[in-house]
Write an enzyme that holds these catalytic residues in place. Structure first.
Site, PDB file in Angstrom:
ATOM      1  N   ARG A 107       0.935  -1.133   0.145  1.00 20.54           N
ATOM      2  CA  ARG A 107       0.121  -0.004  -0.085  1.00 20.54           C
ATOM      3  C   ARG A 107       1.032   1.113   0.046  1.00 20.54           C
ATOM      4  O   ARG A 107       1.573   1.503   0.996  1.00 20.54           O
ATOM      5  CB  ARG A 107      -0.943  -0.020   1.227  1.00 20.54           C
ATOM      6  CG  ARG A 107      -2.021   1.176   1.197  1.00 20.54           C
ATOM      7  CD  ARG A 107      -2.785   0.969   2.538  1.00 20.54           C
ATOM      8  NE  ARG A 107      -3.862   1.876   2.844  1.00 20.54           N
ATOM      9  CZ  ARG A 107      -5.173   1.703   2.211  1.00 20.54           C
ATOM     10  NH1 ARG A 107      -5.516   0.915   1.745  1.00 20.54           N
ATOM     11  NH2 ARG A 107      -5.882   2.974   2.409  1.00 20.54           N
ATOM     12  N   HIS A 134      -6.679   1.467  -7.203  1.00 24.77           N
ATOM     13  CA  HIS A 134      -6.961   0.553  -6.244  1.00 24.77           C
ATOM     14  C   HIS A 134      -7.927  -0.651  -6.673  1.00 24.77           C
ATOM     15  O   HIS A 134      -9.110  -0.859  -6.327  1.00 24.77           O
ATOM     16  CB  HIS A 134      -7.910   1.351  -5.000  1.00 24.77           C
ATOM     17  CG  HIS A 134      -7.947   0.747  -3.505  1.00 24.77           C
ATOM     18  ND1 HIS A 134      -7.288  -0.388  -3.435  1.00 24.77           N
ATOM     19  CD2 HIS A 134      -8.568   1.307  -2.585  1.00 24.77           C
ATOM     20  CE1 HIS A 134      -7.507  -0.442  -1.998  1.00 24.77           C
ATOM     21  NE2 HIS A 134      -8.387   0.484  -1.440  1.00 24.77           N
ATOM     22  N   GLN A 137     -10.126  -2.916  -4.193  1.00 25.83           N
ATOM     23  CA  GLN A 137     -11.475  -2.494  -4.063  1.00 25.83           C
ATOM     24  C   GLN A 137     -12.430  -2.500  -4.974  1.00 25.83           C
ATOM     25  O   GLN A 137     -13.687  -2.870  -4.678  1.00 25.83           O
ATOM     26  CB  GLN A 137     -11.248  -1.009  -3.547  1.00 25.83           C
ATOM     27  CG  GLN A 137     -12.551  -0.216  -3.257  1.00 25.83           C
ATOM     28  CD  GLN A 137     -13.115  -0.868  -1.870  1.00 25.83           C
ATOM     29  OE1 GLN A 137     -12.594  -0.662  -0.964  1.00 25.83           O
ATOM     30  NE2 GLN A 137     -14.385  -1.214  -1.815  1.00 25.83           N
ATOM     31  N   ASP A 225     -16.706   8.277  -2.850  1.00 26.51           N
ATOM     32  CA  ASP A 225     -15.700   8.053  -2.148  1.00 26.51           C
ATOM     33  C   ASP A 225     -15.457   9.689  -1.175  1.00 26.51           C
ATOM     34  O   ASP A 225     -15.984  10.534  -1.773  1.00 26.51           O
ATOM     35  CB  ASP A 225     -14.370   7.739  -2.949  1.00 26.51           C
ATOM     36  CG  ASP A 225     -12.981   7.202  -1.923  1.00 26.51           C
ATOM     37  OD1 ASP A 225     -13.310   7.227  -0.874  1.00 26.51           O
ATOM     38  OD2 ASP A 225     -12.326   6.943  -2.471  1.00 26.51           O
ATOM     39  N   CYS A 264     -16.201   2.915  -0.415  1.00 30.35           N
ATOM     40  CA  CYS A 264     -15.311   2.213  -0.219  1.00 30.35           C
ATOM     41  C   CYS A 264     -14.616   2.530   1.382  1.00 30.35           C
ATOM     42  O   CYS A 264     -13.716   1.505   1.718  1.00 30.35           O
ATOM     43  CB  CYS A 264     -14.020   2.249  -1.157  1.00 30.35           C
ATOM     44  SG  CYS A 264     -13.293   4.083  -1.330  1.00 30.35           S
ATOM     45  N   ARG A 292     -14.004  -7.143   0.664  1.00 35.85           N
ATOM     46  CA  ARG A 292     -12.665  -7.000   0.274  1.00 35.85           C
ATOM     47  C   ARG A 292     -11.857  -8.586   0.837  1.00 35.85           C
ATOM     48  O   ARG A 292     -10.958  -8.813   0.162  1.00 35.85           O
ATOM     49  CB  ARG A 292     -12.031  -5.942   1.242  1.00 35.85           C
ATOM     50  CG  ARG A 292     -12.617  -4.592   0.930  1.00 35.85           C
ATOM     51  CD  ARG A 292     -11.643  -4.254  -0.513  1.00 35.85           C
ATOM     52  NE  ARG A 292     -10.539  -4.181  -0.424  1.00 35.85           N
ATOM     53  CZ  ARG A 292      -9.672  -3.070   0.382  1.00 35.85           C
ATOM     54  NH1 ARG A 292     -10.130  -2.081   0.650  1.00 35.85           N
ATOM     55  NH2 ARG A 292      -8.229  -3.208   0.389  1.00 35.85           N
TER      56      ARG A 292
END
Length: 306
Positions: A107, A134, A137, A225, A264, A292
């Site tokens: 990450r 991402h 996700q 988001d 998310c 996830r």
């Protein structure tokens, strides 16, 4: 070597295979305690290294628990507790960790860190988030939409808000899945045109607009988001420009009846989404967060060809 850096790199069959495995493994767990190993333990003896340059809740817990359920183990480190944080070249760290573990999830702040790692590692590298995209996700999002009965091909997916790395990941798989993607963002916060054109050239149907109500109209799913992400230093400017793009009850009502709402997380209730929408029957946000775990287990198996 199967790296998982961008959904651009996966075929439609790859995406379908991962999603099918995620659905099947979730179903097979039933009511087992969450720390119980899956019956087939497909990654027994395997170890995942997880490196974090950014803080994490869902990525950290879902990958670590995912490896436990698959029968493997995980080693967690932050970049500032490694020699990587003291200036050791990325290529040296990649070569060394490849001798210790079977896969590496990262990450990171810069996507280039991932691509350089992948050039020198001899084990799969998995993108747990970068400034570019991402992908983990988005697979969880697609899994959740299918659980809610949505057929991806031809589905109108409306992204409303910042044209960020999560939105970019929808662009990255629009061609392979056949979704009808509509992205509504204000000037200054729109997706990069070059990436959109690349997807369109591959057959993706993508519409960019500055009208959030037009994007929401007739949508099968509404997705947003947070307006201010980690590393953003223009808080006031972002809220001023993006506030008209929030998901409230009036905007959700413009979508198809029963349209699915996703976010998310983390969510800042009252900014990009209202509390009422998050807690509504149309919200699949908590299923999305759980997925996830299941989607990433399938990604791990895909990367390790198990």
């Amino acid at each position: 070597m199967r790296h998982f850096l961008s959904l651009n790199d996966l075929t439609a069959d790859d995406i379908r295979s991962i999603l099918d495995n995620a659905h099947a493994r979730k179903s097979a767990r039933g009511d087992k305690p969450k720390g119980t190993v899956d019956d087939d333990a497909p990654l027994a003896g395997h170890t995942l290294a997880m490196i974090f340059e950014k803080s994490s809740t869902r990525t950290r817990f879902s990958f670590e628990q995912g490896m436990r359920q698959l029968g493997g183990s995980a080693i967690v480190a932050t970049s500032d507790t490694m020699q990587l944080g003291r200036g050791e070249p990325v290529k040296d760290t990649a070569r060394v960790l490849s001798r210790y573990v079977d896969a590496i999830m990262m990450r990171v702040k810069s996507h280039e860190t991932l691509t350089e790692f992948s050039r020198h590692a001899t084990v799969p590298i998995i993108n747990g988030l970068s400034d570019y995209n991402h992908p983990c996700q988005i697979l969880a999002d697609l899994m959740t939409l299918e659980e809610r009965g949505l057929t991806l091909k031809g589905a109108r997916i409306a992204w409303v808000g910042d044209g960020n790395n999560v939105a970019m990941s929808f662009v990255n798989l629009a061609a392979q899945t056949g979704i009808d993607l509509v992205v509504a963002s204000p000037n200054g916060y729109r997706l990069q045109g070059q990436e959109v054109e690349r997807a369109r050239a591959a057959g993706a149907k993508i519409t960019l607009t500055d009208d959030p109500d037009a994007a929401a109209a007739g949508a099968d799913a509404l997705i947003t988001d947070c307006f201010v992400s980690m590393g953003d230093d223009d808080y006031d400017a972002r809220l001023e420009m993006l506030s008209p793009y929030n998901l409230d009850e009036a905007r959700v009502a413009k979508a198809k009846p029963g349209a699915v709402v996703l976010h998310c997380l983390p969510a800042y209730r009252g900014q990009e989404i209202t509390d009422a929408v998050m807690e509504s029957a149309q919200s699949a946000i908590w299923d999305e967060a759980e997925n996830r775990l299941h989607a990433q287990k399938a990604v791990l198996m895909w990367c390790l060809e198990r």
